[in-house]
Enzyme design. Structure first.
Site: not given
Lengths: 386, 386
Positions: A204, A206, A329
């Site tokens: 990922s 970010h 999340c």
């Protein structure tokens, strides 16, 4: 964000490097043509991606043809798991995951039950590591895929992916191994030429000071996998116009963080040790260390006695100190499945918070954090005990 | 891109509005926290998205809860088709698409054959429109989904989506209708409150002067659909950290293009008419109009006699004029499936090029384009005839 704010939530997302912000700006202004277009403007866009991707792949020691850019870690995890499963659908097949997987791995695996796959979950041992004896019992000739995180996003527990990959292949040569490396890229050395038994790996942008909306999936040659986003681009496995500025921003971020990887590691290691010592000295019996001592220096999960983590998180937030109550999340859905499977004492299970660092964090910030905790914890404990 | 370059490939990708580039810059610098985080930094990021999304949804006359941001048009199309199919898997079910679908619709539909779905293709009539008599025969009680483009990306043919949606629902109330609106958003009026029988609609940001790597999918309430990227965000249907700057850039682009929609439409309509007249006068029998006369003013597909389109495209590119040989997504794979199903004369079928406009294009650019064609076409025809 201002200088007065203390951002200890770098496992959720990171500030974007200045050079990356500027580069995105440049690409958005100058290279807007579709990188799939065959005219000169399109070719110029494609060349921007090509040279940056080559550098990215050199860092990982892979061929550019083995890397597909995605919209982020969640897509990469979904891609790896669903597309391997759909390409290998036969009766009585199973998939093995760990109990500390990110929701984009765990929930994706369970989704596949409706297509006939059996999902098997491997737990942690008393040291917070994957229980290898249990793993050996779970993997069999019908296992098509094992998926584990390299670094657990909630606790920072580090998995020995090399050892696990060798165990899996010794049992079943045809079983694929997918590693969610979202929390380890740019922080731990990842040399895929040394991991012959790893077939897929998710990344990922970010989480390493690149833009949001970008990720990547490494797919070892000859892995039998279906396309995820179907259309015509990217060797038929992931359609969609290539996100020129996002991809170039991600690649630039990796090249910067990789140069500083070792010094960042040492810096955060010292910081984490300092934080643990300060916490122990300030709260002794009122804290429980959820993270294993040998966990990633970037992540520390600690639980306070008789505290509700979301209340503490909000109180700290009011003082411009930003931590998390787990992975971002999971932040709106209560206690995570990962923590539930760990042996956390009853008094502490609701009071777990995650502090996660980047290169900009300092011991001064830790001091302010501890100072605020000294004020808040007794007050909040009183509130809960009432 | 310089002022001397002529960019007639706006259906492949568009320049990004200056305001949008600046806004992306601002968000990337100031709002990097994860919009799912519950601390103040996370909430600030989320608020940026929330207010921009509300404006976006007002333009489309939908509720924010009906819109999910994706990584682009291809993902939105894959999401709509696969996730409706997987949520409605029963024996002997079928899916109906048109013969002019984008590869991300057509190839996705065909992928579902391996899961037992029958794919039925509706052709065009002599006027270049969807053959409604054929559609009525294809849709039956076992049809779970019909998917058509609003505006065909290759020819600009406009589909009467209201009429088609009513036809479908009259035959089978339970059949869902998905519209690929990638080429119509911001160019044609889209008021979803007036389209009761449309269930899903796909959008893309970089076709309307927004950033790449962002799109959206409208899902009408109560549509039975599976999640596409599984995890925990976005009501469980599309996980992955929200791409704050990408989403905000997309929303800003829509608000700008929507304000200029009518004037842009008239401007490109005049430009397209001017181009057709000039082409007819310059090449008369040597050109064939592939696009229907009543097609979108933003797209013109024309075929030259005895020319190979990629040769012409390259020759124009050398002169800094950028057109396409079809959709950019097909550009490396030869003659498109769409063109193959149309009645294009044999001499012309290999010589089709697509010119696609935006608000910045001018009649002066058309003049230069025609001038160059006058020089190139006879030369290239000679080359082919040899």
């Amino acid at each position: 964000m201002t200088n007065k704010e203390i951002y200890f939530d770098n496992a959720a997302s990171t500030y974007i490097y200045d050079e990356v912000v500027q580069h995105i700006n440049k690409i958005n202004t100058e290279f807007f043509a579709n990188p799939s277009s065959t005219h000169l403007a399109g070719i110029s866009s494609f060349e921007q991606i090509k040279k940056m991707k080559e550098n990215f792949c050199e860092i990982l020691h892979i061929k550019p043809s083995s890397l597909i850019f995605t919209s982020g870690g969640a897509e990469s995890n979904n891609f790896a798991i669903k597309s391997v499963a759909f390409a290998n659908m036969l009766k009585s097949y199973n998939i093995v995951i760990s109990s500390y997987e990110h929701p984009s791995v765990m929930n994706t695996a369970y989704y596949l039950e409706k297509f006939g796959f059996e999902i098997r979950v491997c737990h942690l041992n008393e040291f917070g590591h994957l229980d290898l004896d249990m793993l050996k019992k779970l993997v069999d000739n019908n296992t098509i895929l094992v998926s584990t995180a390299h670094v657990c996003s909630e606790t920072g527990s580090v998995t020995d992916i090399k050892k696990i990959s060798d165990i899996i292949k010794a049992i079943n040569r045809k079983c694929y191994y997918h590693v969610d490396a979202v929390q380890s890229l740019g922080k731990f050395p990842i040399n895929l030429s040394m991991y012959n038994n790893i077939d897929l790996m998710s990344f990922s942008s970010h989480k390493i000071h690149g833009p949001k909306g970008v990720g990547a999936l490494y797919i070892k040659p000859k892995v039998k996998i279906d396309p995820f986003i179907i259309g015509s681009q990217s060797a038929g496995l992931r359609a969609g116009t290539l996100n020129t500025s996002g991809i170039c921003g991600f690649c630039l971020a990796l090249s910067i963080i990789d140069k500083n990887r070792e010094s960042n590691y040492i810096k955060t290691q010292i910081l984490r040790k300092y934080l643990i010592d300060e916490l122990n000295s300030a709260f002794s019996d009122d804290i429980f260390l959820v993270s294993p001592m040998d966990g990633s220096p970037y992540i520390l999960n600690i639980a306070f006695r008789s505290i509700k983590s979301e209340v503490l998180l909000n109180a700290l937030s009011q003082k411009s100190i930003y931590v998390s109550s787990g992975s971002a999340c999971n932040s709106k859905t209560g206690i995570s499945k990962t923590l539930k499977t760990m042996n956390i004492p009853k008094d502490f299970i609701e009071g777990a918070i995650r502090i996660s660092f980047c290169d900009l964090n300092t011991t001064d910030e830790v001091d302010i954090f501890i100072e605020n905790l000294r004020e808040l914890i007794p007050m909040l404990q009183l509130f809960v005990r009432r």
